[in-house]
Design a protein around this motif. Structure first.
Motif, mmCIF file in Angstrom:
data_model
loop_
_atom_site.group_PDB
_atom_site.id
_atom_site.type_symbol
_atom_site.label_atom_id
_atom_site.label_comp_id
_atom_site.label_asym_id
_atom_site.label_seq_id
_atom_site.Cartn_x
_atom_site.Cartn_y
_atom_site.Cartn_z
ATOM 1 N N PRO A 62 0.808 -1.222 0.000
ATOM 2 C CA PRO A 62 0.000 0.000 0.000
ATOM 3 C C PRO A 62 0.838 1.267 0.000
ATOM 4 N N ALA A 63 2.002 1.234 0.662
ATOM 5 C CA ALA A 63 2.885 2.407 0.654
ATOM 6 C C ALA A 63 3.369 2.700 -0.760
ATOM 7 N N PHE A 64 3.726 1.639 -1.492
ATOM 8 C CA PHE A 64 4.168 1.812 -2.871
ATOM 9 C C PHE A 64 3.070 2.420 -3.734
ATOM 10 N N VAL A 65 1.844 1.925 -3.606
ATOM 11 C CA VAL A 65 0.730 2.423 -4.416
ATOM 12 C C VAL A 65 0.489 3.906 -4.143
ATOM 13 N N MET A 66 0.522 4.302 -2.867
ATOM 14 C CA MET A 66 0.306 5.710 -2.525
ATOM 15 C C MET A 66 1.408 6.594 -3.108
ATOM 16 N N LEU A 67 2.646 6.136 -3.024
ATOM 17 C CA LEU A 67 3.756 6.909 -3.570
ATOM 18 C C LEU A 67 3.692 6.969 -5.095
ATOM 19 N N MET A 68 3.296 5.863 -5.698
ATOM 20 C CA MET A 68 3.240 5.789 -7.151
ATOM 21 C C MET A 68 2.175 6.716 -7.727
ATOM 22 N N LEU A 69 1.050 6.827 -7.041
ATOM 23 C CA LEU A 69 -0.064 7.612 -7.554
ATOM 24 C C LEU A 69 -0.120 9.025 -6.980
ATOM 25 N N ALA A 70 0.839 9.372 -6.129
ATOM 26 C CA ALA A 70 0.836 10.700 -5.509
ATOM 27 C C ALA A 70 1.014 11.790 -6.564
ATOM 28 N N ALA A 77 9.849 13.002 -8.347
ATOM 29 C CA ALA A 77 10.279 12.791 -6.961
ATOM 30 C C ALA A 77 9.483 11.667 -6.299
ATOM 31 N N TRP A 78 8.149 11.709 -6.474
ATOM 32 C CA TRP A 78 7.318 10.662 -5.911
ATOM 33 C C TRP A 78 7.602 9.317 -6.563
ATOM 34 N N ARG A 79 7.857 9.350 -7.852
ATOM 35 C CA ARG A 79 8.164 8.097 -8.561
ATOM 36 C C ARG A 79 9.476 7.507 -8.051
ATOM 37 N N SER A 80 10.428 8.357 -7.705
ATOM 38 C CA SER A 80 11.709 7.870 -7.165
ATOM 39 C C SER A 80 11.493 7.200 -5.808
ATOM 40 N N LEU A 81 10.626 7.789 -4.991
ATOM 41 C CA LEU A 81 10.317 7.181 -3.691
ATOM 42 C C LEU A 81 9.574 5.860 -3.879
ATOM 43 N N ALA A 82 8.690 5.830 -4.864
ATOM 44 C CA ALA A 82 7.974 4.584 -5.158
ATOM 45 C C ALA A 82 8.958 3.515 -5.610
ATOM 46 N N ALA A 84 12.054 3.285 -4.702
ATOM 47 C CA ALA A 84 12.797 2.847 -3.521
ATOM 48 C C ALA A 84 11.993 1.792 -2.748
ATOM 49 N N ALA A 85 10.682 2.024 -2.594
ATOM 50 C CA ALA A 85 9.831 1.042 -1.904
ATOM 51 C C ALA A 85 9.780 -0.266 -2.670
ATOM 52 N N PHE A 86 9.681 -0.175 -3.995
ATOM 53 C CA PHE A 86 9.651 -1.380 -4.826
ATOM 54 C C PHE A 86 10.979 -2.128 -4.741
ATOM 55 N N ALA A 87 12.086 -1.400 -4.767
ATOM 56 C CA ALA A 87 13.410 -2.022 -4.699
ATOM 57 C C ALA A 87 13.613 -2.744 -3.374
ATOM 58 N N ILE A 88 13.171 -2.121 -2.273
ATOM 59 C CA ILE A 88 13.293 -2.771 -0.960
ATOM 60 C C ILE A 88 12.488 -4.059 -0.928
ATOM 61 N N GLY A 181 11.113 -1.919 -12.431
ATOM 62 C CA GLY A 181 11.797 -0.833 -11.729
ATOM 63 C C GLY A 181 12.190 0.295 -12.666
ATOM 64 N N MET A 182 12.623 -0.034 -13.863
ATOM 65 C CA MET A 182 12.988 0.988 -14.840
ATOM 66 C C MET A 182 11.758 1.766 -15.312
ATOM 67 N N TYR A 183 10.619 1.091 -15.394
ATOM 68 C CA TYR A 183 9.389 1.785 -15.792
ATOM 69 C C TYR A 183 8.853 2.683 -14.672
ATOM 70 N N ILE A 184 9.104 2.301 -13.438
ATOM 71 C CA ILE A 184 8.656 3.138 -12.322
ATOM 72 C C ILE A 184 9.396 4.469 -12.323
ATOM 73 N N LEU A 185 10.677 4.448 -12.596
ATOM 74 C CA LEU A 185 11.463 5.675 -12.661
ATOM 75 C C LEU A 185 11.076 6.492 -13.897
#
Length: 237
Positions: A62-70, A77-82, A84-88, A181-185
């Motif tokens: 859920p944290a990833f989804v919120m960051l991804m859609l923020a 910036a939000w995509r970078s945080l998303a 990071a959550a995905f990478a972890i 991960g590359m598409y998230i960035l």
């Protein structure tokens, strides 16, 4: 208990009536609350490092989804945080199963929660990317369809045996993780072109390994049926 026989220690080997009534050898009384303590140990064993990593991965979904859609889903910036959550989440996926097997921390909770966490984070990422228009829906459908299909296939043939994870399957998981991960960035230029080809390789591996699992399931089922038939004939002979 020392393990020395009562006769060797100069004591009587006969149990007293009280001991016989209690059902304890040598008259030893059961420790009060022993069963409760044992149950507590079994419950505490669920809270090991491998399961904690799996729980972390579930919480990251859920944290990833919120960051991804923020902020509309397109803020770098939000995509970078998303990312990071995905990478972890992907990194913990590499370690929790290995830790559980190496240190004998395998639990029923881990067996159920680990595959759910794996598919949840990957599914959330693919759906978010497709919803934002960054990834075609057919790619998401192929990958998620394959994952759900293989999981169902494992359950269908589990009475005949277990389909082991193949090297191709592990390579598929790694390639999918890198591609997603590359598409998230928010990549541009040649990196955006590169991620297209990495995702293409991930889709090919997804389909090929999926077909290989189907082949393994058919072979496993045939072998299981043949072995049962042979055992039945041997019993009747």
């Amino acid at each position: 208990m020392t393990g020395v026989p009562a006769s060797a220690a100069g004591g009587s080997s006969k149990a007293t009536p009280a001991a016989a009534a209690s059902g304890e050898p040598g008259g030893a009384k059961p420790v009060r609350g022993g069963k409760i303590a044992a149950a507590a140990v079994n419950q505490a064993s669920v809270w090991n490092i491998a399961n904690l990593l799996t729980m972390l991965r579930l919480l990251l979904v859920p944290a990833f989804v919120m960051l991804m859609l923020a902020d509309g889903g397109y803020d770098p910036a939000w995509r970078s945080l998303a990312w990071a959550a995905f990478a972890i989440a992907m990194i913990t996926d590499l370690f929790d199963g290995h830790i559980a097997r190496t240190y004998n921390l395998v639990t029923d909770f881990g067996k159920i929660a680990d595959p759910i966490a794996d598919k949840a984070i990957m599914g959330a990422a693919l759906i978010c990317l497709s919803a934002l228009g960054d990834l075609p829906w057919w790619v998401t459908a192929v990958i998620l369809g394959r994952e759900l299909g293989v999981t169902l296939l494992r359950f269908l043939v589990i009475r005949y045996g277990v389909i082991p994870a193949s090297r191709g399957g592990k390579l598929k998981t790694l390639t999918q993780g890198v591609a997603v991960g590359m598409y998230i960035l928010a990549l541009t230029g040649w990196l955006a072109t590169l991620r297209f080809w990495v995702m293409g390789a991930a889709v090919v591996l997804t389909v090929v390994t999926g077909l290989d699992y189907v082949r393994q399931a058919i072979v496993l089922r045939r072998q299981g049926i043949a072995e049962r038939k042979a055992a039945l004939e041997e019993t009747e002979a």
